[in-house]
Motif scaffolding. Structure first.
Motif, PDB file in Angstrom:
ATOM      1  N   LYS A  65       0.602  -1.325  -0.046  1.00 52.58           N
ATOM      2  CA  LYS A  65       0.621   0.235  -0.191  1.00 52.58           C
ATOM      3  C   LYS A  65       1.186   1.633   0.536  1.00 52.58           C
ATOM      4  N   VAL A  66       2.058   1.143   0.635  1.00 52.12           N
ATOM      5  CA  VAL A  66       3.202   2.700   1.005  1.00 52.12           C
ATOM      6  C   VAL A  66       3.518   2.700  -0.129  1.00 52.12           C
ATOM      7  N   LEU A  67       3.696   1.666  -1.109  1.00 53.68           N
ATOM      8  CA  LEU A  67       4.862   1.274  -2.388  1.00 53.68           C
ATOM      9  C   LEU A  67       3.619   2.257  -3.341  1.00 53.68           C
ATOM     10  N   HIS A  68       2.749   1.716  -3.024  1.00 58.90           N
ATOM     11  CA  HIS A  68       1.809   2.161  -4.601  1.00 58.90           C
ATOM     12  C   HIS A  68       0.360   3.706  -4.216  1.00 58.90           C
ATOM     13  N   MET A  80       3.536  10.486  -6.623  1.00 55.07           N
ATOM     14  CA  MET A  80       5.113  11.164  -7.588  1.00 55.07           C
ATOM     15  C   MET A  80       5.559  10.818  -6.426  1.00 55.07           C
ATOM     16  N   TYR A  81       6.763   9.951  -5.968  1.00 58.71           N
ATOM     17  CA  TYR A  81       7.863  10.340  -4.812  1.00 58.71           C
ATOM     18  C   TYR A  81       9.242   9.164  -5.358  1.00 58.71           C
ATOM     19  N   HIS A  99       7.552   6.655 -11.430  1.00 60.49           N
ATOM     20  CA  HIS A  99       7.908   7.470 -10.714  1.00 60.49           C
ATOM     21  C   HIS A  99       9.101   7.108  -9.589  1.00 60.49           C
ATOM     22  N   LEU A 100       8.513   6.050  -8.587  1.00 63.40           N
ATOM     23  CA  LEU A 100       9.475   5.310  -7.408  1.00 63.40           C
ATOM     24  C   LEU A 100      10.504   5.030  -8.033  1.00 63.40           C
ATOM     25  N   GLN A 101      11.918   5.744  -7.682  1.00 60.33           N
ATOM     26  CA  GLN A 101      12.886   4.727  -8.838  1.00 60.33           C
ATOM     27  C   GLN A 101      13.818   4.196  -7.647  1.00 60.33           C
ATOM     28  N   THR A 102      13.384   4.678  -6.060  1.00 64.38           N
ATOM     29  CA  THR A 102      14.927   3.840  -4.676  1.00 64.38           C
ATOM     30  C   THR A 102      13.431   3.722  -3.778  1.00 64.38           C
TER      31      THR A 102
END
Length: 345
Positions: free
Chosen positions: A51-54, A60-61, A100-103
């Protein structure tokens, strides 16, 4: 919460009871981050991480850092938490819609938990080692940043493979940090191996062989260096021991195939200087067979074989080696010539 400051505590009190999907989001406060996502632990670690990742992707973090969720007051097993957190990350990383999430970082302060997370990663790598794009490469792209699309490769240059890994170690003392650093280095060294193959045939590698090497490099946990300016040329393979061994065997087979082909071509060239087989061309002229077919015809005749199948102008022919007549699939027959070349010519 103490490190984040009173502003974050006030926000939490303001949003208490208003959380959705098991978390609330506040400002970063005194911490070096823009936002803090506070989880309402329900022991469903995989679901919470997912849920946090989505949510991060939706907002767009570009990066997110997790603690080892549930290993504190909730008392969950660190091995179970490692499996569930990594399950969530892998499932998220495999989604093509992620932009968007890269790391993604998992921050572990307790030294004893490092082994559980390491074993969880290694277990996944072992189970998925036969896939075309290994699980670990997908996993690395999120934990250590997505790689930019490689530039268009120049002919005969093997694409470089660089997976940068950064370990951030926090500890109660410099001594413990150094001990952990030494432990990590030893783990890495135990898994690493390097092998170098030297052979003149490597100089004959063309786009086909380079493409095969790149596929091996992408599909295995290895880095391959093509050192074709050395004498003799070399291929250096480094990485996880078992993959280095399997890739080395495949490279040696490639080298042997090149050497066998070159040997056949050399034999064909020598034989062509002694005898030349020909088929009818235009205007009552005759055309020489290519050198490999020429060698096959001569060897078959010397072995006293009655027939040999060949291609003439992309058509199949059956050659009678006694009468030197060739017949196609429709029954049309042509005469061949076998010319012994004089030594003086």
């Amino acid at each position: 919460m103490d490190a984040a400051g009173s502003q974050v505590a006030d926000e939490c009190a303001q949003y208490a009871g208003q959380y959705q999907n098991g978390f609330i989001t506040t400002q970063g406060g005194n911490l070096l981050c823009s936002k803090i996502i506070h989880l309402i632990t329900d022991n469903q670690v995989k679901s919470l991480v997912s849920k946090v990742l989505h949510e991060c992707e939706r907002r767009m973090y570009k990066s997110v850092a997790f603690p080892a969720i549930g290993t504190g007051q909730a008392g969950l097993s660190s091995a179970k938490v490692a499996d569930e957190m990594l399950d969530a990350v892998v499932e998220f990383a495999r989604q093509k819609s992620v932009q968007h999430l890269q790391t993604i970082k998992i921050v572990i302060f307790q030294t004893n938990m490092l082994t559980d997370f390491y074993e969880s990663m290694k277990k996944r790598e072992d189970s998925d080692s036969s896939t075309t794009e290994s699980w670990l490469s997908t996993f690395k792209s999120f934990f250590w940043g997505r790689k930019q699309s490689p530039e268009k490769k120049k002919s005969m240059i093997l694409e470089k493979k660089v997976d940068l890994v950064t370990f951030q170690i926090c500890g109660e003392s410099q001594e413990k940090v150094e001990a952990t650093e030494s432990w990590i280095k030893n783990l890495i060294l135990k898994e690493q191996f390097e092998n170098t193959i030297s052979d003149e045939a490597i100089e004959s590698f063309d786009e086909t062989q380079i493409s095969i090497l790149e596929d091996l490099q992408r599909g295995k946990q290895v880095t391959i260096q093509l050192l074709n300016k050395l004498s003799p040329p070399q291929i250096k393979i480094s990485g996880i021991s078992r993959d280095v061994c399997s890739v080395s065997l495949e490279v040696q087979e490639m080298v042997q195939r090149i050497k066998s082909t070159e040997e056949e071509q050399s034999k064909a060239e020598l034989l062509h200087n002694l005898v030349e087989w020909r088929y009818p061309g235009s205007n009552d002229s005759f055309v020489a067979f290519d050198k490999l077919t020429n060698m096959q015809l001569e060897h078959a005749k010397m072995a006293k074989k009655p027939h040999l199948n060949v291609k003439i102008k992309k058509k199949n022919y059956k050659v009678d080696l006694n009468t030197l007549r060739a017949t196609d699939d429709q029954g049309k027959t042509i005469n061949l010539q076998r010319v012994i070349k004089d030594e003086g010519k």
